[in-house]
Design a protein around this motif. Structure first.
Motif, PDB file in Angstrom:
ATOM      1  N   PHE A  92     -17.484   6.143   6.590  1.00  0.00           N
ATOM      2  CA  PHE A  92     -17.162   5.153   7.637  1.00  0.00           C
ATOM      3  C   PHE A  92     -17.726   5.590   8.991  1.00  0.00           C
ATOM      4  CE2 PHE A  92     -14.020   1.693   6.720  1.00  0.00           C
ATOM      5  CZ  PHE A  92     -14.154   1.729   5.350  1.00  0.00           C
ATOM      6  N   ILE A 112      -4.687  -2.142  10.790  1.00  0.00           N
ATOM      7  CA  ILE A 112      -5.187  -0.825  10.403  1.00  0.00           C
ATOM      8  C   ILE A 112      -6.470  -0.536  11.168  1.00  0.00           C
ATOM      9  CG2 ILE A 112      -6.087   0.558   8.501  1.00  0.00           C
ATOM     10  CD1 ILE A 112      -4.432  -1.210   6.620  1.00  0.00           C
ATOM     11  N   ASP A 152       3.028   6.855   5.996  1.00  0.00           N
ATOM     12  CA  ASP A 152       3.249   5.458   5.632  1.00  0.00           C
ATOM     13  C   ASP A 152       2.557   4.520   6.608  1.00  0.00           C
ATOM     14  OD1 ASP A 152       4.558   5.418   3.266  1.00  0.00           O
ATOM     15  OD2 ASP A 152       6.574   5.308   4.123  1.00  0.00           O
ATOM     16  N   LEU A 153       2.121   3.373   6.076  1.00  0.00           N
ATOM     17  CA  LEU A 153       1.570   2.331   6.928  1.00  0.00           C
ATOM     18  C   LEU A 153       2.715   1.539   7.542  1.00  0.00           C
ATOM     19  CD1 LEU A 153      -0.972   1.506   4.237  1.00  0.00           C
ATOM     20  CD2 LEU A 153      -1.712   1.596   6.587  1.00  0.00           C
ATOM     21  N   PHE A 197      -5.680   9.700  11.129  1.00  0.00           N
ATOM     22  CA  PHE A 197      -4.444   9.437  10.409  1.00  0.00           C
ATOM     23  C   PHE A 197      -4.308  10.431   9.277  1.00  0.00           C
ATOM     24  CE2 PHE A 197      -7.726   6.677   8.623  1.00  0.00           C
ATOM     25  CZ  PHE A 197      -7.694   7.042   7.295  1.00  0.00           C
ATOM     26  N   LEU A 230       0.824  -1.210   0.000  1.00  0.00           N
ATOM     27  CA  LEU A 230       0.000   0.000   0.000  1.00  0.00           C
ATOM     28  C   LEU A 230       0.862   1.267   0.000  1.00  0.00           C
ATOM     29  CD1 LEU A 230      -2.752  -1.209   2.488  1.00  0.00           C
ATOM     30  CD2 LEU A 230      -2.968  -0.969   0.009  1.00  0.00           C
ATOM     31  N   ASN A 231       1.972   1.223   0.747  1.00  0.00           N
ATOM     32  CA  ASN A 231       2.881   2.365   0.742  1.00  0.00           C
ATOM     33  C   ASN A 231       3.458   2.589  -0.645  1.00  0.00           C
ATOM     34  OD1 ASN A 231       2.506   2.769   3.471  1.00  0.00           O
ATOM     35  ND2 ASN A 231       4.305   1.593   4.070  1.00  0.00           N
ATOM     36  N   ASN A 279     -10.666  -2.390   6.322  1.00  0.00           N
ATOM     37  CA  ASN A 279      -9.612  -1.608   6.956  1.00  0.00           C
ATOM     38  C   ASN A 279      -8.716  -0.962   5.911  1.00  0.00           C
ATOM     39  OD1 ASN A 279     -10.596  -2.390   9.412  1.00  0.00           O
ATOM     40  ND2 ASN A 279      -9.073  -3.977   9.746  1.00  0.00           N
ATOM     41  N   VAL A 280      -8.367  -1.740   4.892  1.00  0.00           N
ATOM     42  CA  VAL A 280      -7.505  -1.213   3.830  1.00  0.00           C
ATOM     43  C   VAL A 280      -8.197  -0.061   3.113  1.00  0.00           C
ATOM     44  CG1 VAL A 280      -6.536  -1.745   1.563  1.00  0.00           C
ATOM     45  CG2 VAL A 280      -6.153  -3.300   3.474  1.00  0.00           C
ATOM     46  N   PRO A 338      -9.328   1.972  10.668  1.00  0.00           N
ATOM     47  CA  PRO A 338      -9.782   3.044   9.775  1.00  0.00           C
ATOM     48  C   PRO A 338     -10.486   4.180  10.504  1.00  0.00           C
ATOM     49  CG  PRO A 338     -11.173   1.105   9.525  1.00  0.00           C
ATOM     50  CD  PRO A 338     -10.072   0.730  10.472  1.00  0.00           C
ATOM     51  N   TYR A 339     -10.762   3.990  11.789  1.00  0.00           N
ATOM     52  CA  TYR A 339     -11.459   5.043  12.539  1.00  0.00           C
ATOM     53  C   TYR A 339     -10.498   5.937  13.315  1.00  0.00           C
ATOM     54  CZ  TYR A 339     -15.360   2.177  11.272  1.00  0.00           C
ATOM     55  OH  TYR A 339     -16.259   1.456  10.549  1.00  0.00           O
ATOM     56  N   GLY A 345     -10.662   1.781   4.134  1.00  0.00           N
ATOM     57  CA  GLY A 345     -10.874   2.901   5.054  1.00  0.00           C
ATOM     58  C   GLY A 345      -9.622   3.713   5.278  1.00  0.00           C
ATOM     59  N   ARG A 346      -8.482   3.079   5.107  1.00  0.00           N
ATOM     60  CA  ARG A 346      -7.224   3.765   5.379  1.00  0.00           C
ATOM     61  C   ARG A 346      -6.652   4.466   4.152  1.00  0.00           C
ATOM     62  NH1 ARG A 346      -3.130   5.950   5.732  1.00  0.00           N
ATOM     63  NH2 ARG A 346      -1.422   5.730   7.212  1.00  0.00           N
ATOM     64  N   VAL A 347      -6.848   3.904   2.947  1.00  0.00           N
ATOM     65  CA  VAL A 347      -6.148   4.474   1.787  1.00  0.00           C
ATOM     66  C   VAL A 347      -7.047   5.154   0.757  1.00  0.00           C
ATOM     67  CG1 VAL A 347      -4.282   2.785   2.050  1.00  0.00           C
ATOM     68  CG2 VAL A 347      -6.081   2.370   0.378  1.00  0.00           C
ATOM     69  N   ALA A 348      -8.353   4.919   0.791  1.00  0.00           N
ATOM     70  CA  ALA A 348      -9.203   5.492  -0.251  1.00  0.00           C
ATOM     71  C   ALA A 348      -9.628   6.912   0.109  1.00  0.00           C
ATOM     72  CB  ALA A 348     -10.433   4.617  -0.472  1.00  0.00           C
ATOM     73  N   ASP A 349      -9.696   7.784  -0.903  1.00  0.00           N
ATOM     74  CA  ASP A 349     -10.220   9.133  -0.677  1.00  0.00           C
ATOM     75  C   ASP A 349     -11.739   9.096  -0.639  1.00  0.00           C
ATOM     76  OD1 ASP A 349      -7.657  10.669  -0.971  1.00  0.00           O
ATOM     77  OD2 ASP A 349      -7.706   9.658  -2.916  1.00  0.00           O
ATOM     78  N   LEU A 379      -3.345  10.710   5.380  1.00  0.00           N
ATOM     79  CA  LEU A 379      -3.283   9.839   4.199  1.00  0.00           C
ATOM     80  C   LEU A 379      -1.870   9.698   3.642  1.00  0.00           C
ATOM     81  CD1 LEU A 379      -6.424  10.583   1.991  1.00  0.00           C
ATOM     82  CD2 LEU A 379      -5.710   8.383   2.893  1.00  0.00           C
ATOM     83  N   ARG A 410       0.948   4.084  -3.005  1.00  0.00           N
ATOM     84  CA  ARG A 410       0.746   5.511  -2.778  1.00  0.00           C
ATOM     85  C   ARG A 410       1.919   6.337  -3.302  1.00  0.00           C
ATOM     86  NH1 ARG A 410       1.686   6.873   2.318  1.00  0.00           N
ATOM     87  NH2 ARG A 410       3.527   7.795   1.392  1.00  0.00           N
TER      88      ARG A 410
END
Lengths: 323, 324
Positions: free
Chosen positions: A232, B260, B271-272, B266, A183-184, A205-206, B262-263, A208-212, B268, A187
């Motif tokens: 979310f 992760i 880095d993860l 963070f 994922l890094n 989770n993925v 997501p709540y 939720g963390r990386v999508a705009d 964007l 990006r």
């Protein structure tokens, strides 16, 4: 205003009598990551196949940078279609074990007769920039680490100089300690090369963390879409709410708020009448069984297809996830 | 104090190759109390499935298994093939990952649910075994049981098939139920249903459970305690809420950092988390701490085998580092 880099307008994908994608419109903006979530059979992979040209659209149009593919000449269509590349689910399995890294990286250039010193130099520099040094070029896939093999597969996708990458479950089957690495990398490449991603995953989770932005699908339709954090934290569609609450979490405080849906996913060959979710919806009303709700967009860019969206009745429905 | 249902000390499993020996498990200790639910978590190559297969006697013929001590239900056992085979399907039952391959496509669900009980209840009639199967199937949430008993596996959806497999494991009234990635093949909303079934069973039956999974969320959901494995060794062990909220071993910490949320707040562009490096080759295991080559807190002493430390909360971990 600049065109979205990709526009899917009223798209329908059919396999014989099964309508896998039923009248879906999507926009991918330049430089953004759009996440597509939903369960098996919801049509998310069919959308990916239609966008990369593996499956023709039965109805509707696909436009790349404002140019509709259907109206373009054959030659132009090939050029436009090449701007969209598919990242396979198991990129490492897409590498032939009999070719060296050098052959694997030059193959995409040779296929389109673009193997020039300049293009090859560009590929080598790109490889170098993500940690694939020249000393790896003579190796075979089995001599690479998992991380190196993923990088080779990615460079092959990037050799066609795409502006859009469709990634279908790119992290499926990866250990969590290396999922972040992919994922890094995605990006960094996006920022470096000005790419836009359509990221399909069942891993909330993925996404939720990386999508705009996120679009949620159920049985061939988009039921909700919007900016990731807002969607979310405050899902408006009961399906989104249930899906998000089903996500297993390490946080015990969130666990008791799970909404367990009854029943199975209906077959996409025989979707329920009216709202397709009504057969499993915990908040179903008589109207839902007869009338299909339209996808309505509000001024914040959030869209929901529900007769009784959750935001309209917060007092009755406890939010699955507190903000 | 009541005796633990299962107590294994110093479990080793290795495979001899023509020029080297691969040590898959290197000194694993496992204790499962009666009625307790234990999670076994780790990434690919951690050996978590090998532990489950060793308990079931399902390792390949060329596997070399040894223990300092192993006891199941008050009896010493060598984990040898014959003993494991005797326990399998009677005292120990397994819920497999892929319900499609765990069921025989040629027979109806009813027949398979009856046959599984034959070894456990050899004297009972088919009619009574059929009735037991029907009750159990309804219990795990399969609707319209009477008709479904006559159906074949392919006529069931993924979630329903997994319920059949769970019912199958429970019908033999095992003392230990092993679930290997029981929800990995399922969609999120179906997974939630199956987790609910398993959680209900856990509270109702007296059987102990061993849940093998890479998903820490699933372990947190279903287990009392957790064993964290890395490259064939146990690095940390303790109550779930203790280990997951205050991990002590650097590997557990690194692994939890990769989860992760997501709540959480963070950025964007941030880095993860990852764990750089790779799991050591089981044929060439390093001498000292197995995690040393990837550990951010590595120092000179890590070239020797780390001591096992205890914290007051019923947790043990193997590291040179004192509780930080």
């Amino acid at each position: 205003m600049a065109h979205p880099v990709l526009t899917l307008d009223n798209a329908v994908v059919r396999y014989d009598r099964l309508t896998a994608v039923d009248n879906i419109s999507l926009e991918l903006r330049r430089g953004e990551t759009l996440g597509l979530i939903g369960e098996s059979g919801c049509g998310k992979s069919s959308i990916a196949r239609a966008i990369v040209g593996l499956q023709p659209l039965a109805e509707g149009t696909l436009a790349v940078e404002g140019e509709t593919l259907k109206d373009a000449s054959r030659q132009r269509r090939l050029i436009l279609q090449r701007r969209i590349q598919l990242l396979f689910q198991d990129p490492v399995a897409s590498l032939s074990p009999r070719l060296t890294v050098r052959a694997l990286l030059s193959e995409p250039l040779k296929i389109r007769n673009a193997f020039t010193a300049e293009n090859w130099g560009r590929i080598v520099a790109l490889a170098e920039s993500i940690g694939l040094g020249e000393q790896l070029l003579s190796r075979y896939p089995h001599q690479l680490s998992g991380g190196q093999a993923r990088r080779v597969a990615l460079i092959r996708v990037l050799a066609a100089e795409p502006s859009i990458i469709v990634a279908d479950e790119p992290t499926a089957g990866l250990d969590i300690s290396v999922q972040g690495d992919l994922l890094n990398l995605l990006r960094a490449l996006k920022d470096h090369l000005g790419l836009s991603y359509l990221l399909i995953s069942h891993n909330l989770n993925v996404i939720g963390r990386v999508a705009d932005r996120v679009a949620v699908m159920y049985l061939g339709r988009i039921v909700e879409s919007g900016p990731t954090a807002a969607l979310f934290r405050g899902p408006a569609h009961p399906y989104t709410q249930a899906l998000l609450s089903a996500n297993l979490t390490l946080d015990p405080s969130r666990r008791h708020e799970r909404i367990v849906l009854s029943g199975e996913l209906p077959s996409p060959a025989h979707p329920p009448a009216g709202c397709r979710f009504h057969s499993r919806c915990p908040l179903v009303q008589p109207k839902c069984a007869t009338e299909a709700p339209a996808l309505r967009t509000d001024e914040d860019g959030r869209a929901v297809a529900c007769h009784f969206p959750l935001a309209a009745r917060p007092a009755v429905i406890p939010q699955a996830i507190a903000g | 104090m009541t005796q633990a249902l299962l107590a294994i000390e110093d479990l080793h499993v290795s495979y001899r190759g023509h020029d080297s020996t691969a040590h898959i498990l290197d000194g694993v200790d496992i204790t499962i109390g009666r009625g307790q639910s234990v999670g076994l978590v780790g990434e690919s190559g951690s050996g978590k499935s090998t532990v489950a297969f060793a308990l079931l006697g399902l390792l390949g013929d060329n596997a070399e298994v040894s223990t300092r001590r192993a006891a199941f239900d008050g009896r010493e056992t060598s984990l040898g093939m014959d003993e494991a085979t005797a326990l399998r399907g009677t005292d120990i039952a397994m819920i497999f990952q892929d319900p499609m391959t765990a069921l025989n496509p040629m027979f109806t669900i009813g027949t398979q649910l009856v046959d599984i009980q034959r070894r456990r209840f050899p004297r009972q009639s088919r009619r009574s075994l059929w009735a037991r199967a029907e009750t159990m199937l309804a219990d795990v949430g399969v609707p319209d049981v009477a008709a479904r008993m006559h159906r074949y596996p392919h006529e069931f959806s993924g979630g329903m098939r997994q319920r059949v497999v769970i019912a199958m494991a429970l019908l033999v009234e095992p003392k230990l139920l092993i679930a290997d990635e029981p929800t990995t093949a399922l969609d999120a909303t179906i997974e939630a249903q199956v987790v609910e079934v398993l959680d209900r069973l856990r509270q109702r039956t007296s059987a102990s459970m061993l849940v093998v999974s890479h998903s820490m969320g699933l372990i947190a959901e279903l287990c009392d305690s957790v064993i964290v494995m890395y490259a064939g060794t146990v690095v940390e062990h303790g109550p779930v809420h203790v280990v997951f909220s205050r991990p002590r071993h650097p590997y557990t910490r690194a692994l939890l950092a990769c989860e992760i949320d997501p709540y959480a707040a963070f950025d964007l562009s941030q880095d993860l988390a990852t764990i750089p490096g790779t799991v050591p080759d089981p044929a060439f295991r390093p001498q000292g701490c197995i995690f040393a080559s990837r550990c951010p807190a590595r120092h000179d002493r890590c070239s020797e085998r780390p001591p096992r430390r205890q914290t007051g909360e019923g947790r043990t971990y193997s590291c040179w580092q004192e509780a930080a």
